[in-house]
Design a protein around this motif. Sequence first.
Motif, PDB file in Angstrom:
ATOM      1  N   MET A  19      23.359  -1.975  36.590  1.00 43.75           N
ATOM      2  CA  MET A  19      23.885  -1.186  37.705  1.00 43.75           C
ATOM      3  C   MET A  19      24.575   0.083  37.211  1.00 43.75           C
ATOM      4  N   THR A  20      25.185   0.006  36.050  1.00 41.21           N
ATOM      5  CA  THR A  20      25.802   1.202  35.476  1.00 41.21           C
ATOM      6  C   THR A  20      24.731   2.211  35.087  1.00 41.21           C
ATOM      7  N   LYS A  36      34.581  -4.224  41.296  1.00 40.87           N
ATOM      8  CA  LYS A  36      33.248  -3.617  41.373  1.00 40.87           C
ATOM      9  C   LYS A  36      33.054  -2.868  42.695  1.00 40.87           C
ATOM     10  N   GLY A  57      25.593  -2.506  31.597  1.00 38.01           N
ATOM     11  CA  GLY A  57      24.776  -3.262  32.538  1.00 38.01           C
ATOM     12  C   GLY A  57      23.796  -2.396  33.312  1.00 38.01           C
ATOM     13  N   SER A  61      28.873  -2.722  36.833  1.00 34.45           N
ATOM     14  CA  SER A  61      28.047  -3.837  36.341  1.00 34.45           C
ATOM     15  C   SER A  61      28.828  -5.140  36.240  1.00 34.45           C
TER      16      SER A  61
END
Length: 781
Positions: A417-418, A318, A415, A309
């Motif tokens: 995306m996590t 990332k 976040g 994230s």
Amino acid sequence: MNAERDLAPLAPSVVRALNDKLYEKRKVAALEIEKLVREFVAQNNTSQIKHVIQILSQEFALSQHPHSRKGGLIGLAACSIALGKDSGLYLKELIEPVLTCFNDADSRLRYYACEALYNIVKVARGSVLPHFNVLFDGLSKLAADPDPNVKSGSELLDRLLTDIVTESNQFDLVGFIPLLRERIYSNNQYARQFIISWILVLESVPDINLLDYLPEILDGLFQILGDNSKEIRKMCEVALGEFLKEIKKNPSSVKFAEMANILVIHCQAADDLIQLTAMCWMREFIQLAGRVMLPYSSGILTAVLPCLSYDDRKKNIKEVANVCNQSLMKLVIPEDDEVDEVKQSMILPAEPTPEESLSKPEAASSRERWGSELDIIALTQPLSFPRSSERIQVTLNLDGIVQVLDCHLHDTSIGMMTRIAVLKWLYHLYIKTPRKMFRHTDSLFPILLRTLSDESDEVILKDLEVLAEIASSPAGQTEGHGPSDGSDVGPGPVELHIPARAGQLSSSGTKGLECSPSTPTMNSYFYKFMINLLKRFSSERKLLETRGAFIIRQLCLLLNAENIFHSMADILLREEDLKFASTMVHTLNTILLTSSELFQLRNQLKDLKTPESRNLFCCLYRSWCHNPVTTVSLCFLTQNYKHAYDLIQKFGDLEVTVDFLTEVDKLVQLIECPIFTYLRLQLLDVKNNPYLIKALYGLLMLLPQSSAFQLLSHRLQCVPNPELMQTADNTKPSTGFKRASSSNIDYTELLQHFEKVQNKHLEARHQRAGRAEQLDRRVVL
């Protein structure tokens, strides 16, 4: 000093000169000592040589008088020069007093000690290697000396020692590693530079395999990588880069397991360079070692998942973390779902805690990190990478992985995306290891339900995929979680309450109303999911309003749509909160009539050709009775026009509210949509669809003079031959009536059920109104 007798064979003049404060006089004395020792060497008089060295050491180099110590140092250097190649026989006696002077408070004396040792080492060359550790230890201290002259002298000595090591094949690496491991944790900038330079030297020597001992020093190297000096950071980067090249060349000789948790710790470092470097190493380890890394998955995920994230400021970290995550996920295979006892041919050591992989106090601070609190078990023995010819079985630490994933889902600060990555992991594990994963389903289920309230549609979609897999996996039926005999789906624990099957719930004896989902793809968790999803909607009305339709539509794509509507209708039939039941039925009805995902189900209901479709209609009807207008729309969908007309006739007995009229308005709008094209076309066949026209006129009579009234009125004006609408009792039954009559559906009983449900709603509204009135009175009082 009048100890002329005690200091023999040194002449009194030599003794006086060695104690002189002037360097030149001490130098003259040193030349005399060199001449004397050469004579002893020529005579092979070892006892006298030892005696001279002892005198210079004890009486001078270790003296309390500074000038005497200076004289002793230059005298020992002179002895070494005189001994030449034979100096190796006396190195211990020559080196020890000089090294003692490295700690002297006088910087000039430390410089002379460095100069003396340089001369001793220069003469002895390879003979000094057995004493390398003490020399290295002394030099590492001088490297951090505050005096620039001393530091300069130590650098000369360091270069000399470096040349000796690189040209020799007798270096004792095993004996040196403990000292290197200790010194590598120095916080002094110059000492760190000295350590890194020596690591680079040893790494460059072909005959020295430092890679075998990398686990001993890797943590220290990452510590140095965070130094404030750009030069030292760069040197450390180079050293780590060289090690990584060697690892890629010779993966079979790398002790991946012993370094895994060291990387886990540094993948969570606050320093960007340390974190990126450690993450790059982790990527290579996972790709090179493969399933050897599986026992460390929980720690790896703890380090990797938060990085997914990161924003563009940490884009590199990332991207590498994403590769690590994907590579690790691919290592989980269906064989990991086998019974653990079967997979004992060779099991890798258990996973060590990150603290046990470290050897300095920074391990203590790492305990405060999230990852170290997780279930990461202790490394009990070293492990080498398997040869290509060997097949090593590893045991997937699923409990630890699930614990990490569960913790991340509970952490509201992570976040988007996590969260998506966590859900992808759960889905992957349910696909690859369903039997083992279902042991964790009861603990995961509540947080998966709560995740449906997430702000991100992507997160909700992934969450629904996981829940759908849980609800449809055959493994969910084999874990002994079958439905209980109880029939109470009302108050009590919300999460994973096991209700009776819908067939047991039905209080009516109506034939063919067994509403339990029976498709082979559904397991015992399917019904639990439906119950708890409705509980979620009930307790969180905002979720129902904003995402309810979205969630149900996606579930209809992922699971069997008929089963979803069947089970939800059956559960809502027992719902005690009548207002919620009405709202939920309205939501389900809107989805049923408007969603493209339910096209097939609408077609199935439209004809009611099969016993299954008729059973579904009856089940839906009984719950749809919570909302009068949706019940009529269901009759329109299923072409039960006579029953729709009968229902509308009952509307005169209901309490007509603004909400009720609004729903009628919406139904009129819906009739004009493509969904009901077939219904509008049937208006052309007045003779066979009289009750359709009557039902529509009934709706028209319910409406006030609104836009919806005008819309429906204009539609009905298009019906041809209005006089044909009148029917006599002896008129031949319509084909539609024949279809309904032959379907074995007891419409009279359904109509009675509708009246019963609506009476309950009326009572509930009156009770709410009474409570509100009492509350108002209290406020006034």
